[in-house]
Design an enzyme around this catalytic site. Structure first.
Site, PDB file in Angstrom:
ATOM      1  N   SER A   1      -6.784   0.498  -0.002  1.00  0.00           N
ATOM      2  CA  SER A   1      -5.668   1.115   0.703  1.00  0.00           C
ATOM      3  C   SER A   1      -5.986   1.262   2.185  1.00  0.00           C
ATOM      4  CB  SER A   1      -5.363   2.490   0.096  1.00  0.00           C
ATOM      5  OG  SER A   1      -4.410   3.189   0.869  1.00  0.00           O
TER       6      SER A   1
ATOM      7  N   ASP B   1       0.823  -1.204   0.000  1.00  0.00           N
ATOM      8  CA  ASP B   1       0.000   0.000   0.000  1.00  0.00           C
ATOM      9  C   ASP B   1       0.856   1.253   0.000  1.00  0.00           C
ATOM     10  OD1 ASP B   1      -2.525   1.540   0.348  1.00  0.00           O
ATOM     11  OD2 ASP B   1      -1.546   2.061   2.228  1.00  0.00           O
TER      12      ASP B   1
END
Length: 425
Positions: free
Chosen positions: A184, A162
């Site tokens: 995310s 991420d």
């Protein structure tokens, strides 16, 4: 044999990515076998063509699997977390974590720093003398058991895919992709290993999602991801068209949070804190009245213990700006506009925020609102204060506020409700 080009072409042509393609491309990008330009092309294809819920869930799982899960031991309390999509004056984590802990849950709040006009929780807390954000897993677990709440920086082993992908999206115009935003946020929260999660999903000028419809779409995607991964998740839709509270900036927001924890503070901050606490306690299975606890000041000792446990001095004076300048009303009337984005940009330009992650922030910089939307004012009356250690930044802040704080003849302006719908599985 899977290749990056095949995955890009599939999503470019609006095909559904297979689980194998998703697993491969996320892992390969994390270890450096997929080039930035290839992942940028895939991110753009996802932005343009979207993902179905199954793809998003698998993409999230792949990002979680790129690192380690935070294996918290049993601390004797249910673990429940909260995440906000960010806004202006959004200090809610600061009073919320000790409040929920005072009601009997444990809150492992892994937070970040601000970027642009939205403030960062860690930046705010770092204005407290001695307070430190970086904690080991053992320190996090011990504090949760002893105090019930911890607010600290995320560990570098949590969803490293991420961090790498977010940096790429930031410079390739693909931040706005709802599947990528949702995965995310949720990859990090699921990797934390909590029992329940409450999402504060904001819309309005000061929020990332500008419309209620966009916020609802993002909230639904995140609730779906949480449910798919066995994490009980609730999302509350809230307004960010005007700033939250009267303080925008790091030390200024800490001071206002302390007011709330002592039983006072701005009504909107109190209301949102209580609403989110109610949702968190419901997920934790705890029957308590957070409004009563907050009003009594019973959460303040938990705040003191939480700050002290991380090396901070909760009784120490907070930093004060060396330069304070007032913006005054040019005429009598009513505050008809107090735009969150304008105020957030002003605080950023005064030094409260950063343009890049490596930039420093001023602890004392920010904006203090002296009036609110709908208030009646006289000509020459101070509307807000600009706080900064760099007076040369004031003209830029005033430029950001031009048209953002407006006095009108009336009637009282309409604003969306602070609290909107709540989404549950």
């Amino acid at each position: 044999m899977i290749s990056a080009v095949d995955v890009i072409r599939a999503k470019r042509d609006r095909e559904r990515l297979t689980d194998e393609q998703i697993d491969w491309v996320v892992a390969a990008y994390t270890r450096g076998d997929v080039a930035d330009e290839q992942m940028a092309a895939l991110a753009m294809a996802i932005l343009l063509n979207g993902m179905d819920p199954g793809e998003v869930a698998r993409w999230t799982a792949a990002m979680i699997d790129s690192g380690e899960r935070l294996a918290l031991p049993d601390v004797g309390r249910p673990l429940v977390d909260k995440h906000s999509t960010g806004g202006v004056g959004d200090k809610i984590t600061l009073p919320l974590a000790p409040l929920v802990a005072a009601c009997g849950a444990a809150v492992p709040q892994l937070s970040g720093r601000g970027l642009g006009h939205t403030g960062g929780t860690l930046d705010k807390l770092e204005s407290i003398p001695g307070w430190r954000a970086e904690l080991s897993l053992d320190e996090i677990a011990a504090q949760l058991a002893d105090v019930g709440a911890v607010i600290c920086a995320t560990t570098p082993t949590l969803a490293p895919a991420d961090r790498k992908l977010y940096a790429l999206r930031d410079v390739t115009g693909t931040v706005e992709s709802i599947p990528l935003i949702a995965s995310s946020i949720m990859s990090k929260k699921i990797a934390e290993g909590t029992d329940g999660l409450v999402l504060d999903v904001k819309s309005g000028s000061g929020a990332f999602m500008k419309t209620a419809e966009q916020a609802r779409e993002l909230a639904a995607a995140m609730v779906d991801i949480g449910t798919a991964h066995g994490l009980r998740t609730t999302a509350v839709l809230t307004d960010m068209s005007v700033p939250l509270g009267r303080a925008v900036g790091n030390a200024l927001e800490v001071a206002e949070s302390v007011e709330v924890l002592r039983g006072g503070g701005p009504p909107d901050v109190v209301t949102l804190t209580v609403v989110l606490a109610e949702e968190m306690l419901a997920l934790a299975g705890i029957d308590a009245d957070p409004a009563k606890v907050l009003a009594s000041g019973a959460a303040y000792p938990v705040w003191e213990a939480m700050i002290a446990a991380q090396g901070g001095d909760p009784s120490a004076p907070l930093p004060v700006a060396t330069h304070v300048e007032e913006l005054r009303a040019e005429r009598a009337g009513m505050i008809g506009r107090c735009d969150a984005l304008a105020v957030g940009l002003a605080a950023w330009r005064l030094g409260a925020g950063r343009a890049r992650k490596e930039h420093a922030v001023q602890a004392a910089a920010g904006v203090r609102l002296l009036v609110g939307l709908g208030d009646t004012v006289e000509a020459g009356q101070p509307l807000l204060e600009l706080h900064t250690d760099t007076p040369d930044a004031v003209p830029g802040a005033l430029a950001a506020l031009d048209g953002g704080v407006v006095v009108v003849d009336g009637p009282a302006p309409w604003r969306p409700a602070l609290i909107g719908d709540t989404l549950r599985p």
